[in-house]
Design a protein around this motif. Structure first.
Motif, PDB file in Angstrom:
ATOM      1  N   GLU A 160       2.870  30.785 -31.666  1.00 41.56           N
ATOM      2  CA  GLU A 160       3.406  30.866 -33.025  1.00 41.56           C
ATOM      3  C   GLU A 160       3.302  29.508 -33.715  1.00 41.56           C
ATOM      4  OE1 GLU A 160       7.359  32.530 -35.429  1.00 41.56           O
ATOM      5  OE2 GLU A 160       7.398  32.290 -33.241  1.00 41.56           O
ATOM      6  N   TYR A 161       2.951  29.550 -35.011  1.00 36.38           N
ATOM      7  CA  TYR A 161       2.777  28.332 -35.794  1.00 36.38           C
ATOM      8  C   TYR A 161       3.639  28.376 -37.054  1.00 36.38           C
ATOM      9  CZ  TYR A 161      -1.345  27.131 -33.008  1.00 36.38           C
ATOM     10  OH  TYR A 161      -2.187  26.797 -31.988  1.00 36.38           O
ATOM     11  N   ARG A 162       3.885  27.170 -37.600  1.00 34.03           N
ATOM     12  CA  ARG A 162       4.596  27.083 -38.868  1.00 34.03           C
ATOM     13  C   ARG A 162       3.824  26.176 -39.830  1.00 34.03           C
ATOM     14  NH1 ARG A 162       6.914  22.977 -35.810  1.00 34.03           N
ATOM     15  NH2 ARG A 162       7.595  21.109 -36.936  1.00 34.03           N
TER      16      ARG A 162
ATOM     17  N   LEU B 273      -1.691  16.932 -42.123  1.00 31.83           N
ATOM     18  CA  LEU B 273      -1.297  17.940 -41.151  1.00 31.83           C
ATOM     19  C   LEU B 273      -0.603  19.096 -41.866  1.00 31.83           C
ATOM     20  CD1 LEU B 273      -0.996  18.889 -38.257  1.00 31.83           C
ATOM     21  CD2 LEU B 273       1.076  17.492 -38.067  1.00 31.83           C
ATOM     22  N   ARG B 274      -1.122  20.306 -41.671  1.00 33.80           N
ATOM     23  CA  ARG B 274      -0.579  21.469 -42.388  1.00 33.80           C
ATOM     24  C   ARG B 274       0.103  22.478 -41.478  1.00 33.80           C
ATOM     25  NH1 ARG B 274      -2.251  22.616 -47.221  1.00 33.80           N
ATOM     26  NH2 ARG B 274      -0.179  23.555 -47.283  1.00 33.80           N
ATOM     27  N   TYR B 275      -0.399  22.662 -40.260  1.00 33.30           N
ATOM     28  CA  TYR B 275       0.157  23.685 -39.376  1.00 33.30           C
ATOM     29  C   TYR B 275       0.320  23.113 -37.968  1.00 33.30           C
ATOM     30  CZ  TYR B 275      -1.218  26.832 -43.138  1.00 33.30           C
ATOM     31  OH  TYR B 275      -1.359  27.438 -44.352  1.00 33.30           O
ATOM     32  N   ALA B 276       1.460  23.475 -37.354  1.00 35.81           N
ATOM     33  CA  ALA B 276       1.753  23.033 -35.989  1.00 35.81           C
ATOM     34  C   ALA B 276       2.543  24.125 -35.288  1.00 35.81           C
ATOM     35  CB  ALA B 276       2.560  21.728 -36.013  1.00 35.81           C
ATOM     36  N   PRO B 277       2.582  24.119 -33.965  1.00 35.31           N
ATOM     37  CA  PRO B 277       3.366  25.130 -33.261  1.00 35.31           C
ATOM     38  C   PRO B 277       4.833  25.084 -33.679  1.00 35.31           C
ATOM     39  CG  PRO B 277       1.901  23.996 -31.746  1.00 35.31           C
ATOM     40  CD  PRO B 277       1.837  23.248 -33.040  1.00 35.31           C
ATOM     41  N   GLY B 278       5.433  26.263 -33.795  1.00 41.23           N
ATOM     42  CA  GLY B 278       6.836  26.357 -34.179  1.00 41.23           C
ATOM     43  C   GLY B 278       7.132  27.725 -34.757  1.00 41.23           C
ATOM     44  N   LYS B 279       8.393  27.967 -35.053  1.00 44.67           N
ATOM     45  CA  LYS B 279       8.815  29.264 -35.562  1.00 44.67           C
ATOM     46  C   LYS B 279       8.473  29.355 -37.046  1.00 44.67           C
ATOM     47  CE  LYS B 279      12.470  30.085 -32.196  1.00 44.67           C
ATOM     48  NZ  LYS B 279      11.664  31.133 -31.546  1.00 44.67           N
ATOM     49  N   GLY B 280       7.376  30.053 -37.347  1.00 42.44           N
ATOM     50  CA  GLY B 280       6.943  30.175 -38.724  1.00 42.44           C
ATOM     51  C   GLY B 280       6.287  31.498 -39.036  1.00 42.44           C
TER      52      GLY B 280
END
Length: 320
Positions: A52-54, A37-44
């Motif tokens: 928005e993804y982090r 897993l490399r990218y997930a929703p969050g402040k990034g």
């Protein structure tokens, strides 16, 4: 299988499950996809479809994708029935063809474009201002590409990474190697360069006709940490995944590296020093380097190269 083609899912493809983006980390994906897993929703600071993804660290990935994580293997396993979209770099090259990618593609003219691709954040539409060009050339053509980089640097058509870029890569990779040891190995790999002000990596992925190389991917029985010093007897698969280093050793068949940090690290005829996890796989013993993405307590070096380069202190003080 949710894909734009019937081709097998392979290393450096991405798969999407809902709003989670996984990077494929293996070739043997017949039953479930081996991935991380490399990218997930969050402040990034990365935005797609109004969300928005982090980018995730190793620990963050395990927390965010716990239902897919296999603790025994140290990777994620995703059933085909859960996959909403497959991203294949060679099929989406035109979709990511901005000015930076076009410069890299043009440099590798002569290599068929259907044997090229871009992976990472650009592939899945989550590029940031700091995103490099993670450029793939497939199979036998990769070696052509590496030679083009070497000649391009020699002829000043390309530039080696500058000191700031090397420092950034070193901090990002977090190896237990000293900076001088890290750079000594990296500079001779010829898989990183600048074309103008565009920085790119050259990544190897097997062609579709060679996916079943006899290189282990599955996790074996862990037998503890170990250091080995031995000569590398073949270097035809040292840029593969896992990077495969057969060695002249009474017990251990090969060193396997699951991190790009140690791909292309030791060449045939050189003496390797490796520290990692000893595993028994199908009756053979392998030393595994790169059991986590951040390789802060495992390493692989060419003692031959370090001696030739005059590098005596090759491990960080905090490693001991």
């Amino acid at each position: 299988m949710p894909s734009s083609s019937a081709k097998p899912i392979r290393l450096r493809d991405f798969v999407r499950v809902g709003d989670l983006y996984f990077s494929v980390v293996g070739y043997r994906n017949e039953k479930r996809v081996r991935c991380f897993l490399r990218y997930a929703p969050g402040k990034g600071g990365r935005f797609k479809d109004g969300k928005e993804y982090r980018k995730l660290s190793h620990a963050e990935a395990i927390e965010a994708g716990r239902e897919f994580f296999s603790p025994s293997e140290g990777i994620f396993r995703v059933d085909y029935s859960r996959i909403d979209e497959v991203f294949k770099p060679e099929e989406r090259l035109m979709d990511v063809m901005d000015a930076e990618v076009e410069k890299v593609v043009s440099f590798f003219s002569g290599i068929p474009e259907n044997q090229m691709g871009v992976t990472g954040s650009r592939l899945i539409g989550l590029k940031s201002n700091e995103s490099d060009v993670d450029f793939i050339i497939y199979g036998k053509y990769w070696f052509e590409g590496r030679e083009k980089i070497k000649k391009g640097i020699e002829r000043k058509k390309l530039l080696e990474p500058d000191s700031d870029t090397w420092e950034f890569i070193y901090r990002k990779r977090k190896p237990p190697l000293s900076y001088d040891a890290f750079i000594a190995h990296e500079r001779r790999k010829y898989h990183r360069a600048f074309i103008g002000n565009t920085y790119f990596d050259l990544l190897y992925v097997r062609g579709y006709g060679e996916l079943d190389k006899p290189i282990p991917e599955k996790t074996g029985e862990k037998l503890g940490k170990m250091k080995v010093i031995a000569e590398v007897t073949d270097d035809t698969s040292i840029f593969d995944y896992p990077a495969y280093y057969p060695i002249d050793h009474e017990k251990i068949k090969a060193v396997l590296s699951y991190t790009h940090t140690y791909a292309g690290q030791v060449f045939k005829g050189e003496v390797a020093e490796a520290y990692g996890v000893l595993e028994e796989i199908n009756g053979d013993y392998y030393l595994i380097v790169g059991t986590t993405r951040e390789t802060d307590d495992e390493y692989l070096v060419s003692k031959t190269l370090l001696e030739r380069a005059g590098v005596k202190e090759y491990l960080n003080q905090n490693f001991y």
